[in-house]
Design an enzyme around this catalytic site. Structure first.
Site, PDB file in Angstrom:
ATOM      1  N   ASP A  56      61.440  75.838 -22.055  1.00  0.00           N
ATOM      2  CA  ASP A  56      62.810  75.979 -21.543  1.00  0.00           C
ATOM      3  C   ASP A  56      63.412  77.315 -21.975  1.00  0.00           C
ATOM      4  O   ASP A  56      63.056  77.869 -23.022  1.00  0.00           O
ATOM      5  CB  ASP A  56      63.647  74.806 -22.092  1.00  0.00           C
ATOM      6  CG  ASP A  56      64.952  74.640 -21.343  1.00  0.00           C
ATOM      7  OD1 ASP A  56      65.129  75.268 -20.276  1.00  0.00           O
ATOM      8  OD2 ASP A  56      65.809  73.884 -21.826  1.00  0.00           O
ATOM      9  N   GLY A  57      64.358  77.792 -21.165  1.00  0.00           N
ATOM     10  CA  GLY A  57      65.157  78.959 -21.564  1.00  0.00           C
ATOM     11  C   GLY A  57      64.792  80.258 -20.868  1.00  0.00           C
ATOM     12  O   GLY A  57      65.312  81.312 -21.229  1.00  0.00           O
ATOM     13  N   ARG A  74      66.354  67.283 -25.605  1.00  0.00           N
ATOM     14  CA  ARG A  74      66.128  66.101 -24.765  1.00  0.00           C
ATOM     15  C   ARG A  74      64.752  66.213 -24.130  1.00  0.00           C
ATOM     16  O   ARG A  74      64.133  67.287 -24.134  1.00  0.00           O
ATOM     17  CB  ARG A  74      67.219  65.968 -23.701  1.00  0.00           C
ATOM     18  CG  ARG A  74      67.350  67.185 -22.828  1.00  0.00           C
ATOM     19  CD  ARG A  74      68.478  67.037 -21.794  1.00  0.00           C
ATOM     20  NE  ARG A  74      68.696  68.335 -21.168  1.00  0.00           N
ATOM     21  CZ  ARG A  74      69.578  69.239 -21.575  1.00  0.00           C
ATOM     22  NH1 ARG A  74      70.378  68.980 -22.604  1.00  0.00           N
ATOM     23  NH2 ARG A  74      69.679  70.403 -20.965  1.00  0.00           N
ATOM     24  N   TRP A 130      63.333  70.653  -7.851  1.00  0.00           N
ATOM     25  CA  TRP A 130      63.562  70.883  -6.420  1.00  0.00           C
ATOM     26  C   TRP A 130      65.029  71.136  -6.129  1.00  0.00           C
ATOM     27  O   TRP A 130      65.375  71.638  -5.060  1.00  0.00           O
ATOM     28  CB  TRP A 130      63.080  69.684  -5.590  1.00  0.00           C
ATOM     29  CG  TRP A 130      61.589  69.530  -5.570  1.00  0.00           C
ATOM     30  CD1 TRP A 130      60.864  68.598  -6.254  1.00  0.00           C
ATOM     31  CD2 TRP A 130      60.647  70.320  -4.837  1.00  0.00           C
ATOM     32  NE1 TRP A 130      59.519  68.760  -5.990  1.00  0.00           N
ATOM     33  CE2 TRP A 130      59.359  69.815  -5.116  1.00  0.00           C
ATOM     34  CE3 TRP A 130      60.761  71.407  -3.970  1.00  0.00           C
ATOM     35  CZ2 TRP A 130      58.195  70.348  -4.566  1.00  0.00           C
ATOM     36  CZ3 TRP A 130      59.599  71.950  -3.426  1.00  0.00           C
ATOM     37  CH2 TRP A 130      58.337  71.419  -3.721  1.00  0.00           C
ATOM     38  N   ARG A 133      66.832  73.283  -7.471  1.00  0.00           N
ATOM     39  CA  ARG A 133      67.170  74.707  -7.679  1.00  0.00           C
ATOM     40  C   ARG A 133      67.196  75.446  -6.333  1.00  0.00           C
ATOM     41  O   ARG A 133      66.625  74.968  -5.351  1.00  0.00           O
ATOM     42  CB  ARG A 133      66.150  75.345  -8.611  1.00  0.00           C
ATOM     43  CG  ARG A 133      66.225  74.734  -9.987  1.00  0.00           C
ATOM     44  CD  ARG A 133      65.433  75.506 -11.006  1.00  0.00           C
ATOM     45  NE  ARG A 133      65.618  74.855 -12.297  1.00  0.00           N
ATOM     46  CZ  ARG A 133      65.420  75.423 -13.462  1.00  0.00           C
ATOM     47  NH1 ARG A 133      65.007  76.663 -13.518  1.00  0.00           N
ATOM     48  NH2 ARG A 133      65.633  74.756 -14.581  1.00  0.00           N
ATOM     49  N   GLU A 189      56.091  63.254 -32.366  1.00  0.00           N
ATOM     50  CA  GLU A 189      57.085  63.969 -33.172  1.00  0.00           C
ATOM     51  C   GLU A 189      57.718  65.033 -32.274  1.00  0.00           C
ATOM     52  O   GLU A 189      57.004  65.752 -31.554  1.00  0.00           O
ATOM     53  CB  GLU A 189      56.420  64.640 -34.378  1.00  0.00           C
ATOM     54  CG  GLU A 189      55.851  63.653 -35.368  1.00  0.00           C
ATOM     55  CD  GLU A 189      56.914  62.741 -35.988  1.00  0.00           C
ATOM     56  OE1 GLU A 189      58.055  63.202 -36.202  1.00  0.00           O
ATOM     57  OE2 GLU A 189      56.592  61.557 -36.241  1.00  0.00           O
ATOM     58  N   SER A 194      59.295  70.457 -12.731  1.00  0.00           N
ATOM     59  CA  SER A 194      59.628  69.037 -12.784  1.00  0.00           C
ATOM     60  C   SER A 194      60.038  68.549 -11.400  1.00  0.00           C
ATOM     61  O   SER A 194      60.436  69.351 -10.538  1.00  0.00           O
ATOM     62  CB  SER A 194      60.765  68.797 -13.780  1.00  0.00           C
ATOM     63  OG  SER A 194      62.005  69.021 -13.167  1.00  0.00           O
ATOM     64  N   GLU A 239      62.605  67.248 -10.720  1.00  0.00           N
ATOM     65  CA  GLU A 239      64.034  67.553 -10.543  1.00  0.00           C
ATOM     66  C   GLU A 239      64.270  69.043 -10.260  1.00  0.00           C
ATOM     67  O   GLU A 239      65.364  69.438  -9.845  1.00  0.00           O
ATOM     68  CB  GLU A 239      64.823  67.160 -11.808  1.00  0.00           C
ATOM     69  CG  GLU A 239      65.027  65.655 -11.954  1.00  0.00           C
ATOM     70  CD  GLU A 239      63.764  64.880 -12.339  1.00  0.00           C
ATOM     71  OE1 GLU A 239      62.941  65.417 -13.112  1.00  0.00           O
ATOM     72  OE2 GLU A 239      63.573  63.756 -11.839  1.00  0.00           O
ATOM     73  N   LEU A 254      39.401  73.380 -24.885  1.00  0.00           N
ATOM     74  CA  LEU A 254      40.834  73.069 -24.865  1.00  0.00           C
ATOM     75  C   LEU A 254      41.150  72.471 -23.505  1.00  0.00           C
ATOM     76  O   LEU A 254      40.673  72.980 -22.488  1.00  0.00           O
ATOM     77  CB  LEU A 254      41.652  74.362 -25.048  1.00  0.00           C
ATOM     78  CG  LEU A 254      43.162  74.261 -24.792  1.00  0.00           C
ATOM     79  CD1 LEU A 254      43.844  73.450 -25.898  1.00  0.00           C
ATOM     80  CD2 LEU A 254      43.805  75.644 -24.733  1.00  0.00           C
ATOM     81  N   HIS A 281      61.099  83.932 -15.753  1.00  0.00           N
ATOM     82  CA  HIS A 281      59.939  83.074 -15.463  1.00  0.00           C
ATOM     83  C   HIS A 281      58.639  83.886 -15.597  1.00  0.00           C
ATOM     84  O   HIS A 281      57.638  83.388 -16.112  1.00  0.00           O
ATOM     85  CB  HIS A 281      60.043  82.465 -14.071  1.00  0.00           C
ATOM     86  CG  HIS A 281      61.191  81.496 -13.926  1.00  0.00           C
ATOM     87  ND1 HIS A 281      61.450  80.509 -14.856  1.00  0.00           N
ATOM     88  CD2 HIS A 281      62.151  81.358 -12.973  1.00  0.00           C
ATOM     89  CE1 HIS A 281      62.514  79.807 -14.475  1.00  0.00           C
ATOM     90  NE2 HIS A 281      62.956  80.312 -13.343  1.00  0.00           N
TER      91      HIS A 281
END
Ligand code: FPP
Length: 253
Positions: free
Chosen positions: A26-27, A200, A75, A77, A213, A71, A73, A137, A43
């Site tokens: 985020d950010g 969140r 969409w 944007r 965690e 995500s 959600e 990985l 981005h």
């Protein structure tokens, strides 16, 4: 990522190194705004941070790295920003797939493919196919992903089995539902990191996060690097994981 009853590191009160780290990157927008740059540049720099973190993840012995790339959600944007994010995913796969493969990275994708453009679906499948035998990985890309939808899809499959007489409703438990999540063979995340100071989950791995965690880091994603990952892992190492049980010193006997 389904095994709520037996998380990856169950049994250890303190675990120095997480097997599975999941990241909410985020950010990017705030990073760009703080510099008077367009959000797209945030981005783009976010993808550079992602490359650094994938490299750091192998160096630190992480076996699963899950990233929240788009995500269900997102969409909401503006179309231009959605286009930028899809363009970055296309470029990331086209430019980085060979390197990821050479480095032994297995790419997995979780989320809804339906509704995505066909070239994106083809690239995601190509990445999964090419790298399917790699073991160093696992890079799990959550793309067009939302946890509620993932759980609803699993519930729908179970309901269909019941309706067709192939399943006894009494057999539906957490393990049964977990088997129908998007990547049931991947252990639950030990550590979930969210950058940018927000605290969140935003519909990310909500089922799988039951005993994860959570570490919230104040830096924006484009500034996240190996040192920041190491410091989140150090914080994880100071946590005591009890999985609903008692602390080691309090078990009596
Ligand atoms: C959150 O920043 C980030 C995203 C919505 C997308 C994350 C995507 C990348 C790091 C690049 C694309 C990934 C791949 C695999 C190509 P934000 O836009 O919500 O930032 P803000 O909260 O500061 O506005």
């Amino acid at each position: 990522m389904s095994n709520a009853a037996a998380p990856a590191s169950q049994g250890a009160d303190r675990t120095d190194s997480p097997l599975h780290v999941a990241v909410i990157m985020d950010g990017n927008g705030r990073w760009a705004a703080a510099r008077g740059l367009p959000r797209a540049e945030g981005h783009r720099r976010g993808v550079e941070a992602l490359r650094r973190v994938v490299r750091a993840a192998h160096e630190l012995g992480i076996l699963y790295l899950t990233i929240f790339s788009f995500s269900s959600e997102n969409w909401s944007r503006p179309a231009t920003e959605i286009g930028d994010l899809f363009g970055l995913l296309r470029r990331f796969i086209r430019n980085d797939l060979a390197t990821l493969h050479r480095d032994g990275v297995r790419v997995r994708v979780i989320g809804e493919r339906q509704g995505l453009e066909s070239d994106i679906c083809a690239l995601l499948s190509e990445a999964e196919e090419l790298t399917r035998d790699n073991t160093r990985l696992n890079l799990v890309v959550a793309f067009n992903y939302g946890s509620r939808q993932e759980i609803a899809n699993a519930a729908q499959r179970l309901a269909r089995e019941v309706a067709e007489g192939r399943r006894d409703p009494a057999s539906i438990d957490a393990d049964a539902l977990g088997q129908y999540l998007d990547a049931p063979d991947i252990p639950d995340p030990d550590l979930i990191i969210r950058t940018s100071g927000e605290q969140r989950l935003s519909n990310f791995l909500m089922w799988q996060a039951a005993y994860s965690e959570l570490v919230f880091v104040p830096v924006h994603w484009p500034d996240f690097d190996k040192a920041a990952l190491e410091s989140a892992i150090a914080e994880y190492g100071r946590r005591e994981r009890r999985f609903g049980g008692l602390a080691a010193a309090k078990t009596g006997s």
